[in-house]
Design an enzyme around this catalytic site. Structure first.
Site, mmCIF file in Angstrom:
data_model
loop_
_atom_site.group_PDB
_atom_site.id
_atom_site.type_symbol
_atom_site.label_atom_id
_atom_site.label_comp_id
_atom_site.label_asym_id
_atom_site.label_seq_id
_atom_site.Cartn_x
_atom_site.Cartn_y
_atom_site.Cartn_z
ATOM 1 C CD GLU A 8 -1.302 0.283 0.352
ATOM 2 O OE1 GLU A 8 -1.673 1.330 0.535
ATOM 3 O OE2 GLU A 8 -0.603 -0.436 1.167
ATOM 4 C CG ASP A 81 2.297 1.202 0.960
ATOM 5 O OD1 ASP A 81 2.820 1.258 -0.335
ATOM 6 O OD2 ASP A 81 1.465 2.167 1.091
ATOM 7 C CG ASP A 83 2.666 1.243 6.217
ATOM 8 O OD1 ASP A 83 1.983 0.204 5.781
ATOM 9 O OD2 ASP A 83 2.483 2.263 5.942
ATOM 10 C CD GLU A 85 -3.916 1.357 8.604
ATOM 11 O OE1 GLU A 85 -4.685 1.124 7.705
ATOM 12 O OE2 GLU A 85 -3.821 1.179 9.877
ATOM 13 C CE1 TYR A 304 4.770 3.555 1.999
ATOM 14 C CE2 TYR A 304 5.538 3.038 4.122
ATOM 15 C CZ TYR A 304 4.438 3.186 3.372
ATOM 16 O OH TYR A 304 3.325 3.029 3.731
ATOM 17 N NE ARG A 306 1.036 7.134 5.118
ATOM 18 C CZ ARG A 306 0.802 7.012 3.535
ATOM 19 N NH1 ARG A 306 1.323 6.368 2.815
ATOM 20 N NH2 ARG A 306 -0.028 8.126 3.382
ATOM 21 C CG HIS A 351 9.734 0.768 7.191
ATOM 22 N ND1 HIS A 351 9.882 -0.530 6.736
ATOM 23 C CD2 HIS A 351 8.557 1.220 7.742
ATOM 24 C CE1 HIS A 351 8.573 -0.980 7.105
ATOM 25 N NE2 HIS A 351 7.813 -0.016 7.647
#
Length: 930
Positions: A8, A81, A83, A85, A304, A306, A351
């Site tokens: 990203e 990432d 997740d 998104e 990570y 989030r 996660h």
């Protein structure tokens, strides 16, 4: 033959490239490469929620770069990432590449990693998977929900409540929580109560304090001493007695360490302990995750950030336990590793918790490589993770009851002492932290008092010497306003939204002027209260916390592949459309009457003299009430048009100059150590600023202006101190040196706010960035965005000066010195050659005009020839960010390129099907954010 890896951010790409070596080419997508166009019809419920996707220039450019890199490649690894998104970004990249025909013969795999370390990256490459279809479906459902709520509900607000901004699925519920808390505070009536405390001394001469709990043999409740008279009678009863110890109860309690951080708990603790906002916390955590330069090597310091999970990888737990044993001793290590599970609603524990990637990178060891904000946040994360695997603390709690011989008057003293500190040796809440918790409503005053008081040794029947007896007056307190920490905690408890979205939701509420932060507490603006009252009365279900939490659970079920996302959308849309249709016949007068009745106590608070607060002060016969005009709501008189009294819709004392304490004149902060001149904070016609001295005269006797600097939006004039004021006055400051050009990177304040610059490249700071403490990592991240808008083509043949192609507000243009020329529509910014650029400059070039006097706009310039279909760029000057409003003369020319920019190439859309002619974009664009 190289493999291509897509991540990203460019910072992450640089780090991963080092780990993978020359057989891989790592490219950045710069976040999302496409999105729903912000116009009506992008989501079409009548076509089973078909969606149109559109890419902006940056997204198109990045995908084109990936497509070029794939020529001759064998595999494409989508490494965004881990997740929802991130999965969506990978899906968008793959879909756009497929439409360009760039994936023929290329194997596409998805990889994820929870930390940016060499071991984690190599493991991910060796264990790829396919894209997670249910996770993508959940993203589509969430995006469609947020879009439909924003683009359907916001126009209703504009029509029925002029002056409103927008509504959002989660945003409006968060706003409701803030407004309802404020209404509770306003409706709160303080209640008086008294307590009686006495000072006593043990036979050994040790003093302590006890509180009266029983009087005349009856246990006292909180309001049993409601006034001074009853308190004085109780005080006299204590003063008349002799007391001894009747019981001593001791018990040992264990306090377990807290779990390692999740996204929401990190935001809460960073707000409470470090004073960092949610947006600022997440941005700093992103920097620690993507990596910092430590002795020439980029190292990802945390996992990570989030996440809902509180568990850690087995190898991480083992490493932490080894560190605890080596650093603190075996007594501080529990017999077995600690296991944690989340108590939050809708928690997705796919996660790990947020933890250091390598526990040996202690805060002391890496501190010199971090800026102040990074250092403090990393220390918090590191200590919390390590403490989570340490032994419990043990406290000896003591309760002593003392009484008179008849045991009719009884007092109690409580206290505790730490018998074994355990995890508190590393991660503890000191008195300042406990006080902050008490103010935020996280612990009660009794808890705070109990945990900080110790008692001297005592035994039953010990006679006591009585000292001073005090009667203390108290008043009940209203519930505290939400801070960022307590609002995030409340939203997580209710299951509203996702922790990764909380920061953007809170920022959106402030950007819409629905709320403001006052002393780190959310205060609703009147605009926000009007919107909330309207939504609660006419769309109550859709701002109900239970309904919103239920939708989140359905989205989680979609992620797990349990239900179909379109089925969820159909059920939601059928009811939502009926609710919107029901407001078509709603009259604005009905809306006003409802708002006037509900918000009357807020806008017309009771007067101390008992007079009617709604009496018009101008005509004395009219009644004040809520009125609506074209620009929004205001207070007006019922005798209009005979009486034209009005006042702005601001509750008395809510805001204005009085809110900063600067109505009386400048406020002195202290003297500048260098010059000895006074530093003051003042209010001017354009806002609040700081000033050094009062000016003087130069050698020719002409007056000179004193040095001044404006406060940024997030600075509070009431709490500004001398140190920060001097730092403001010393701007611009040098952040560091640009590794590419070797030039200084400067941070400063301009006409349009804080910025950074290197050479001729300027970039405005983003919300949450502090111009006074911005570090190199964040500066390079911002400059990467600025450089994405500038491409160096080469030296001009005449003078060897650089020829650049820049991205302007109305399209790309070529620039050589002060001469600019627009690129033709059919020539992409990244495809233009030096020869083409030089030819355009010679044929269509126009010299930039200097800024008009006063800096209010550019001097009038003739439009460029229409042969290339575009006017001269309005923002071609290589200076600071362009003003929000162009000069009057430039407006007609600006319309054409703006309209042309709205027509994206067919290739940019995933579904370029023609829309029905009846579909029209609304005049204003609501935010479709949650």
């Amino acid at each position: 033959m190289t493999d291509v890896v897509v991540v990203e951010s460019p910072a992450k790409a640089k780090t991963i490239n080092k780990y993978l070596g020359g057989d891989y080419k790592v490219l950045a997508s710069f976040g999302h490469v496409r999105d729903l166009p912000p116009k009506d019809g992008s989501v079409r419920p009548d076509e089973d929620f078909a969606m149109d996707w559109e890419s902006e220039d940056r997204g198109e450019r990045q995908v084109n770069e990936i497509a070029r890199a794939l020529k001759g490649a064998r595999r494409l690894f989508l490494a965004t990432d881990p997740d929802r998104e991130g999965e969506a970004i990978s899906w968008h990249v793959q879909d756009m590449l497929a439409r360009k025909g760039a994936l023929k013969g290329v194997e596409v795999r998805r990889i994820t990693f929870n930390e940016i370390t060499k071991r984690a990256i190599q493991y991910a490459i060796a264990h790829p998977r396919d894209l997670d279809a249910p996770l993508i479906d959940a993203y589509l459902a969430r995006r469609a929900l947020d879009y439909l709520v924003g683009f359907t509900l916001s126009p209703v607000l504009w029509r029925k409540l002029p002056g409103s901004r927008s509504a959002g699925r989660v945003q409006s519920v968060a706003l409701r929580l803030i407004c309802e808390r404020e209404a509770e505070i306003e409706a709160f009536k303080a209640r008086e109560y008294w307590t009686v405390e006495g000072r006593f001394t043990t036979p050994q001469g040790a003093p302590f304090t006890a509180r009266l709990t029983h009087l005349d043999g009856k246990k006292l409740d909180q309001f049993d001493l409601p006034d001074e008279a009853s308190a004085m009678r109780a005080k006299a009863a204590v003063e008349a007695g002799t007391f001894s110890v009747v019981s001593v109860e001791k018990r040992r309690v264990r306090r377990n360490p807290p779990a390692p951080f999740t996204t929401s708990t990190l935001q809460q603790e960073a707000s409470r302990k470090l004073g960092m906002g949610a947006q600022q916390t997440m941005r700093t955590a992103q920097q620690l995750y993507e990596g910092v330069d430590i002795q020439g090597e980029t190292v990802g310091l945390i996992t990570y950030m989030r996440t809902d999970g509180v568990q850690m990888a087995r190898e991480a737990i083992t490493a932490i336990r080894d560190h605890v044993k080596d650093s603190f001793g075996a007594d501080y290590l529990p017999g077995a590793p600690r296991e944690y599970s989340s108590k939050a609603k809708n928690a997705q524990e796919a996660h790990e918790a947020i933890r250091p990637t390598d526990v040996s990178n202690t805060p002391d060891r890496v501190a010199r490589f971090l800026d102040d904000r990074q250092r403090r946040l990393y220390e918090l994360i590191w200590k919390r993770a390590v403490a989570s695997q340490m032994q419990s603390a043990e406290l000896d709690q003591t309760t002593v009851e003392i009484a008179d011989p008849a045991r009719k008057t009884v007092l109690r003293a409580t206290g505790s002492v730490i018998a074994f500190d355990g995890f508190l040796k590393l991660y503890r809440e000191d008195e300042d932290d406990r006080a902050a918790d008490a103010r935020a409503g996280l612990v009660t005053g009794a808890q705070e008092d109990e945990e900080s008081r110790t008692l001297p040794p005592m035994r039953e029947r010990d006679p006591l010497k009585r000292g001073e007896i005090s009667a203390l007056q108290h008043f009940t307190q209203p519930p505290p306003r939400y801070s960022e920490a307590t609002l995030v905690k409340k939203m997580e408890e209710l299951g509203i939204g996702r922790p990764s979205t909380y920061a953007s939701i809170l920022q959106t509420l402030q950007d819409r002027d629905y709320v403001k932060l006052d002393k780190r507490r959310f205060v609703p603006e009147d605009r926000g209260r009007l919107v909330t009252t309207f939504l609660v009365h006419f769309f109550e279900r859709y701002v109900d916390t239970g309904f919103t939490a239920g939708l989140e659970e359905q989205l989680d079920d979609i992620s797990g592949g349990k239900i179909d996302w379109r089925a969820v959308m159909r059920a939601f849309w059928d009811d939502f459309r009926k609710a919107v249709d029901a407001t078509k016949d709603l009259k604005i007068s009905d809306v006003i009457d409802t708002l006037d009745e509900e918000l009357g106590p807020h806008f017309f608070p009771e007067r101390g003299d008992g007079a009617d607060p709604r009496v018009c002060p101008a005509c004395a016969g009219g009644r004040l009430g809520l009125r609506l005009g074209r620009t929004g709501a205001f207070i007006g008189c019922s005798n209009y048009p005979e009486c034209r009294y009005t006042r702005p819709l601001i509750a008395p004392g809510a805001e204005g100059e009085g809110a900063t304490g600067l109505t009386e004149g400048p406020r002195e902060l202290g003297s500048d150590p260098a010059s000895g001149e006074q530093v003051t904070v003042r209010r001017g016609p354009y806002g609040v600023y700081v000033q050094l001295g009062e000016g003087g005269t130069d050698a020719k006797g002409k007056p000179t202006k004193p040095r001044r600097a404006s406060l940024t939006r997030d600075m509070d004039p009431d709490t500004l101190d001398l140190d920060r004021a001097l730092k403001l006055l010393s701007l611009p400051r040098v952040v560091g040196r640009d590794p590419e050009s070797g030039e200084e990177i400067q941070a400063g304040l301009g006409r349009f706010g804080p910025y950074i610059k290197v050479g001729s490249i300027f970039q405005s700071l983003e919300p949450g960035d502090d111009v006074l403490s911005l570090g190199m990592n964040r500066a390079m991240e911002l400059l990467a965005k600025a450089r994405a808008k500038v491409r160096l083509v080469g030296p001009h043949p005449k003078d060897q000066a650089p020829v650049e192609i820049r991205k302007g507000r109305f399209g790309p243009y070529v620039q050589h010195g002060k001469v600019v020329a627009n690129l033709p529509r059919n020539l992409a910014m990244e495809d233009a050659t030096l020869e083409q650029a030089v030819a355009l400059l010679a044929e269509k070039g126009k010299e930039l005009k200097p800024m008009a006097k006063g800096g209010k706009g550019k001097a009038k310039a003739k439009p460029a020839a229409k042969a290339n279909g575009a006017a001269a760029p309005a923002d071609a000057a290589p200076a600071r960010p362009a003003p929000r409003k162009a000069a009057t003369a430039a407006k007609p020319a600006a319309r054409k390129p703006a309209a042309a920019a709205a027509k994206k190439p067919a290739a940019a859309k995933a579904k370029p099907a023609a829309k029905p002619a009846a579909r029209k974009a609304p005049a204003r664009k609501p935010a479709a954010k949650a």
